[in-house]
Design an enzyme around this catalytic site. Sequence first.
Site, PDB file in Angstrom:
ATOM      1  N   VAL A   1     -10.298  -6.321  -4.287  1.00 61.47           N
ATOM      2  CA  VAL A   1      -9.548  -6.254  -5.539  1.00 61.47           C
ATOM      3  C   VAL A   1      -8.669  -7.484  -5.725  1.00 61.47           C
ATOM      4  CG1 VAL A   1      -7.779  -4.967  -6.808  1.00 61.47           C
ATOM      5  CG2 VAL A   1      -9.560  -3.736  -5.547  1.00 61.47           C
TER       6      VAL A   1
ATOM      7  N   ASP B   1      -2.074 -12.835   2.312  1.00 60.59           N
ATOM      8  CA  ASP B   1      -2.753 -11.841   3.139  1.00 60.59           C
ATOM      9  C   ASP B   1      -2.269 -12.010   4.573  1.00 60.59           C
ATOM     10  OD1 ASP B   1      -5.580 -10.078   2.612  1.00 60.59           O
ATOM     11  OD2 ASP B   1      -5.035 -10.450   4.698  1.00 60.59           O
TER      12      ASP B   1
ATOM     13  N   ARG C   1      -8.823 -14.417   7.280  1.00 62.54           N
ATOM     14  CA  ARG C   1      -9.165 -14.300   5.859  1.00 62.54           C
ATOM     15  C   ARG C   1      -8.694 -15.533   5.086  1.00 62.54           C
ATOM     16  NH1 ARG C   1     -12.581 -12.725   2.006  1.00 62.54           N
ATOM     17  NH2 ARG C   1     -11.641 -11.639   0.227  1.00 62.54           N
TER      18      ARG C   1
ATOM     19  N   THR D   1      -5.456   1.787   0.020  1.00 62.25           N
ATOM     20  CA  THR D   1      -4.764   3.067   0.181  1.00 62.25           C
ATOM     21  C   THR D   1      -5.772   4.082   0.710  1.00 62.25           C
ATOM     22  OG1 THR D   1      -5.122   3.350  -2.207  1.00 62.25           O
ATOM     23  CG2 THR D   1      -2.896   2.792  -1.498  1.00 62.25           C
TER      24      THR D   1
ATOM     25  N   THR E   1      -4.644   2.320  -5.644  1.00 59.73           N
ATOM     26  CA  THR E   1      -4.785   3.694  -6.121  1.00 59.73           C
ATOM     27  C   THR E   1      -3.826   4.617  -5.391  1.00 59.73           C
ATOM     28  OG1 THR E   1      -7.114   3.312  -6.591  1.00 59.73           O
ATOM     29  CG2 THR E   1      -6.394   5.607  -6.436  1.00 59.73           C
TER      30      THR E   1
ATOM     31  N   CYS F   1     -13.108   4.431  -2.980  1.00 57.79           N
ATOM     32  CA  CYS F   1     -12.560   5.100  -4.162  1.00 57.79           C
ATOM     33  C   CYS F   1     -12.996   6.564  -4.261  1.00 57.79           C
ATOM     34  CB  CYS F   1     -12.971   4.355  -5.433  1.00 57.79           C
ATOM     35  SG  CYS F   1     -12.098   2.793  -5.668  1.00 57.79           S
TER      36      CYS F   1
ATOM     37  N   ARG G   1     -16.499   0.233   3.901  1.00 59.25           N
ATOM     38  CA  ARG G   1     -15.350   1.130   3.926  1.00 59.25           C
ATOM     39  C   ARG G   1     -15.757   2.574   3.627  1.00 59.25           C
ATOM     40  NH1 ARG G   1     -11.473  -1.773  -0.265  1.00 59.25           N
ATOM     41  NH2 ARG G   1     -13.505  -2.119  -1.236  1.00 59.25           N
TER      42      ARG G   1
END
Length: 425
Positions: free
Chosen positions: A17, A35, A40, A86, A121, A261, A332
């Site tokens: 995201v 980050d 990364r 999250t 979220t 999600c 994930r």
Amino acid sequence: MLSLRNCRIGVVGLGYVGLPLAVEFGKHFETTGFDVRPERIAELNAGKDRTLETSHHELRAASRLKFTTQLKDLRRCRIFIVTVPTPIDEFKRPDLTPLLRASDSVGQVLKKGDVVVYESTVYPGCTEEICVPILERVSGLKFNRDFFVGYSPERINPGDKEHRLPSIRKVTSGSTPEAADFVDKLYGSIIKAGTYKASSVRVAEAAKVIENTQRDVNIALINELALIFSRLGINTEEVLLAAGTKWNFLPFRPGLVGGHCIGVDPYYLTHKAQEIGYHPEMILAGRRLNDSMGQYVATEVLRLMAGQRIHIKGARILVLGLTFKENCPDIRNSKVVDVISELRKFGALVDVYDPWVDGAAARHEYGLRPVRTLRRGHYDAAVVAVGHREFKQLGAAGVRRLCRKRHVLYDIKYVFSAAEVDGRL
């Protein structure tokens, strides 16, 4: 209140995201991508993105974007956008640890007049009830006097090259009418599809969490129908195609429901509902059913193998695909892991092959070591768990060539026709 003319933006969290968001803002504003993972930042500075959400060309086009692991580099920023994960914990409760840590970090560099926008979220009320007190405590500033917050839920669809950040309408909100207007204008400067300004932060939070809850419940219904039709000896796909001839029939398909999600967000909403004394029935029933599908698939594969008189213990099974969806490297909350775990419980020797997955990530996340090459005539069963284009190109005949003469081919994702496989979900 700030204006777009003096924007300096800090994006906290550079995953699926945060990075696309930082890239878009970096084309127009001074933007710092932060980050905590040095590896990364190193890969992004080298023009590489392991998530494949941005290309080398897109990273170079964001000429006003820089990357850092140093919190001090965010001090000059006036807008902070938090895009950390999250997840849920082992008990399926919201794990707000990344969000709490990010809020603490932002609080250390927060100044008077700054705006903090959350995209992660959460359940309705989380931003103002959980995050804001941390910002106040760490910064020593007063909410809605010294600083303001907004919420604009992420709608990134990993691996989707058609629906990308600028082409997806963005919901925005703010803690005051003035903050809401500013946040809306900020996102409006990069979102070609336009924005929708919600009446409050809580409304925007709720809108996000029900988007995926709705999909989860709908898929759970189709999964349950598939279980019923299987017992009736009816082809589920044929039923869905027939029903789909009506204009308002929703075209959902059975499958494993994982990812960052759909397999997670409903638990955020039900957590908050239970906190206020309401026990959700439909949402949790859908979650339980979807969470059980990995076990069901494994049981079906073993049943078909037994029907072929293939001894289960010591049998070699190939699982094709580990990501939670096709043509992306995102692992994930992959429910393929549930299938693998259940097969291993019965003594099967399971190999996983996925050309999209980084081996180190699979080992770190699940303790799995995907095989790098496929061996012909080696397996007693093959399970097509993800609809990667490579598997479609291989074809059912190609998958069968990887198996022994007597074997089972099971297709979770409807990659092949019913006539080409021994079983499908």
